[in-house]
Scaffold this active site. Structure first.
Site, PDB file in Angstrom:
ATOM      1  N   LYS A  35       0.931  -1.494   0.059  1.00  0.00           N
ATOM      2  CA  LYS A  35      -0.285   0.183  -0.131  1.00  0.00           C
ATOM      3  C   LYS A  35       0.338   1.064  -0.047  1.00  0.00           C
ATOM      4  O   LYS A  35       1.593   1.286   0.128  1.00  0.00           O
ATOM      5  CB  LYS A  35      -1.250   0.002   1.351  1.00  0.00           C
ATOM      6  N   ARG A 130     -10.648  -0.142  14.935  1.00  0.00           N
ATOM      7  CA  ARG A 130     -10.964   1.154  14.435  1.00  0.00           C
ATOM      8  C   ARG A 130     -12.420   0.360  13.565  1.00  0.00           C
ATOM      9  O   ARG A 130     -12.859   1.242  13.153  1.00  0.00           O
ATOM     10  CB  ARG A 130      -9.587   0.921  13.058  1.00  0.00           C
ATOM     11  N   TYR A 252      17.148  28.893   9.831  1.00  0.00           N
ATOM     12  CA  TYR A 252      16.136  28.976  10.666  1.00  0.00           C
ATOM     13  C   TYR A 252      15.918  29.782  12.496  1.00  0.00           C
ATOM     14  O   TYR A 252      16.170  28.734  12.744  1.00  0.00           O
ATOM     15  CB  TYR A 252      14.600  29.170   9.482  1.00  0.00           C
ATOM     16  N   MET A 300      13.438  24.243   3.594  1.00  0.00           N
ATOM     17  CA  MET A 300      12.605  23.206   2.455  1.00  0.00           C
ATOM     18  C   MET A 300      13.643  22.325   1.946  1.00  0.00           C
ATOM     19  O   MET A 300      13.225  21.441   1.395  1.00  0.00           O
ATOM     20  CB  MET A 300      11.795  24.391   1.926  1.00  0.00           C
TER      21      MET A 300
HETATM   22  C1  LIG Z   1       0.025  -1.743   7.032  1.00  0.00           C
HETATM   23  C2  LIG Z   1      -1.372  -3.233   7.184  1.00  0.00           C
HETATM   24  C3  LIG Z   1      -0.390  -4.197   7.110  1.00  0.00           C
HETATM   25  C4  LIG Z   1       1.373  -4.027   7.328  1.00  0.00           C
HETATM   26  O1  LIG Z   1       1.974  -3.542   8.636  1.00  0.00           O
HETATM   27  P1  LIG Z   1       3.435  -3.734   8.880  1.00  0.00           P
HETATM   28  O2  LIG Z   1       3.722  -2.894  10.167  1.00  0.00           O
HETATM   29  O3  LIG Z   1       4.037  -2.724   8.222  1.00  0.00           O
HETATM   30  O4  LIG Z   1       3.760  -4.738   8.778  1.00  0.00           O
HETATM   31  C5  LIG Z   1      -0.440  -5.108   7.245  1.00  0.00           C
HETATM   32  N1  LIG Z   1      -3.117  -6.045   7.286  1.00  0.00           N
HETATM   33  C6  LIG Z   1      -2.698  -4.249   7.489  1.00  0.00           C
HETATM   34  C7  LIG Z   1      -4.321  -4.542   7.459  1.00  0.00           C
HETATM   35  C8  LIG Z   1      -2.373  -3.828   6.754  1.00  0.00           C
HETATM   36  O5  LIG Z   1      -3.113  -1.538   6.946  1.00  0.00           O
END
Ligand SMILES: *Cc1c(COP(=O)(O)O)cnc(C)c1O
Length: 356
Positions: A35, A130, A252, A300
């Site tokens: 993802k 969640r 800065y 930046m």
């Molecule tokens: C992102 C995600 C993972 C992977 O988690 P990691 O901590 O990066 O190994 C697994 N399952 C779900 C549902 C996720 O959203």
């Protein structure tokens, strides 16, 4: 010479890290979690290096279609499921698999043709609070999926809140097993932390993400100690050197004030490249072949490093912001964040180099 910043993606490291995940869970299949543009590494680039995975997990509908169009025939699952009816119909037609985490998402499947054979991961809320069906609603949701003429295989899924921390997984495993009692379906629960630490969570499919990119999910254990190799190295060069007198400040807000004569290297990397602006003084940077730290506020397009004790360093010296020789987990910890956020924040203006 172009601006010297690059992100090098080590394809062999990705492949190696997938092997580490498999070695920990030899009896499970693997969803490689790619993802968020493969945690900033590039969707198709990472998929190529991880093509031995049994499946891919993404969030974004477009990413799933891109993987299918690129010819990947394995399972591709949408971790937040479909967002509307069009996605459900098109997703089924492209043979995607989907999470179903709520009543609303169950209803999105109403329009599916009989025989669509959509594979579903039924998400159970075992304590993350969640997404997912409450344990006492799982039986009914499972029955509805089983009776749906357009649904194919159903897998039970849940996600851990503290597999990397003190609370562990037992409390969620107990809730999951209670919800899943009597349901003879495959199961998928383990993220990277659970894959590495809790064999009892492996079941049928593991879902490693962060470990594939060569970062440790555990605060007290390095990626190297886990046998993982960094997949992303963000590097640039010193483009200018400034010598400070005692009392001079840098950048800065004057957040760094020299107490003694100090040599400062100006590195061509800033928050517009994805480096965290909130990184404090002394966030580790590898300059040449030695570690030093940042001084002053990240801006930046630039950040500054202390090279007082590095007479060999000057304009043109390589600076590794994270990756090879400067673990991303150390940088993240110094900056009060996690490696996930740093990887995902890499911006489009940083040229990417692929390394085999
Ligand atoms: C992102 C995600 C993972 C992977 O988690 P990691 O901590 O990066 O190994 C697994 N399952 C779900 C549902 C996720 O959203």
């Amino acid at each position: 010479m172009p601006r010297p910043i690059t992100a090098t993606i080590n394809l062999a490291a990705l492949t190696h890290n997938l092997g580490v995940a498999r070695a920990h869970a030899p009896h499970a299949k693997v969803f490689a979690v790619i993802k968020a543009n493969a945690y900033g590494h590039g969707l198709l680039r990472a998929a190529g290096a991880l093509r031995a995975a049994d499946g891919f997990a993404v969030l974004e509908f477009d990413a799933a279609l891109q993987l299918r169009s690129a010819g990947y025939a394995q399972r591709i699952v949408l971790l937040e499921g479909f967002f509307d009816r069009r996605e459900a119909v098109e997703g089924a037609a492209r043979r995607l698999a989907t999470v179903v985490h709520s009543e609303e998402q169950l209803r999105l499947l109403d329009g599916l043709a009989a025989g669509a054979r959509l594979d579903v991961l039924l998400k159970i809320n075992s304590g993350m609070n969640r997404l997912g069906f409450a344990p006492d609603a799982v039986g009914a949701a499972y029955s509805r999926l089983q009776e749906h003429p357009g649904v194919g295989k159903v897998t039970l899924m849940s996600h851990f809140a503290d597999a990397d921390g003190a609370r562990g997984v037992d409390w969620q495993l107990t809730a999951f097993e209670r919800a899943a009692t009597g349901i003879a379906a495959p199961r998928t629960l383990a993220n990277s932390a659970a894959t590495l630490r809790y064999p009892a969570t492996h079941f049928d499919w593991i879902r490693p993400g962060i470990m594939l990119y060569g970062s440790s999910p555990f605060a007290g254990q390095s990626a190297a100690a886990l046998g993982l190799q960094p997949a992303m190295t963000l590097a640039s060069e010193i483009i200018s050197v400034c010598t400070l007198k005692p009392g001079d400040t840098v950048g800065y807000g004057g957040l760094f004030r020299a107490e003694k004569p100090t040599r400062v290297g100006i590195v061509a990397c800033g928050y517009a490249d994805g480096y965290p602006r909130h990184a404090p003084n002394a966030t580790p940077v590898r300059v040449g072949d030695r570690l030093t730290g940042t001084v002053g506020r990240v801006s930046m397009d630039m950040l500054c490093v202390d090279i007082t004790d590095m007479p060999e360093a000057g304009v043109g010296t390589r600076a590794v912001l994270w990756g090879e020789g400067n673990p991303i987990d150390d940088v993240a910890q110094a900056a009060g964040t996690v490696s996930y956020e740093l990887m995902c924040a890499l911006t489009a203006r940083v040229p990417v180099i692929e390394q085999d």
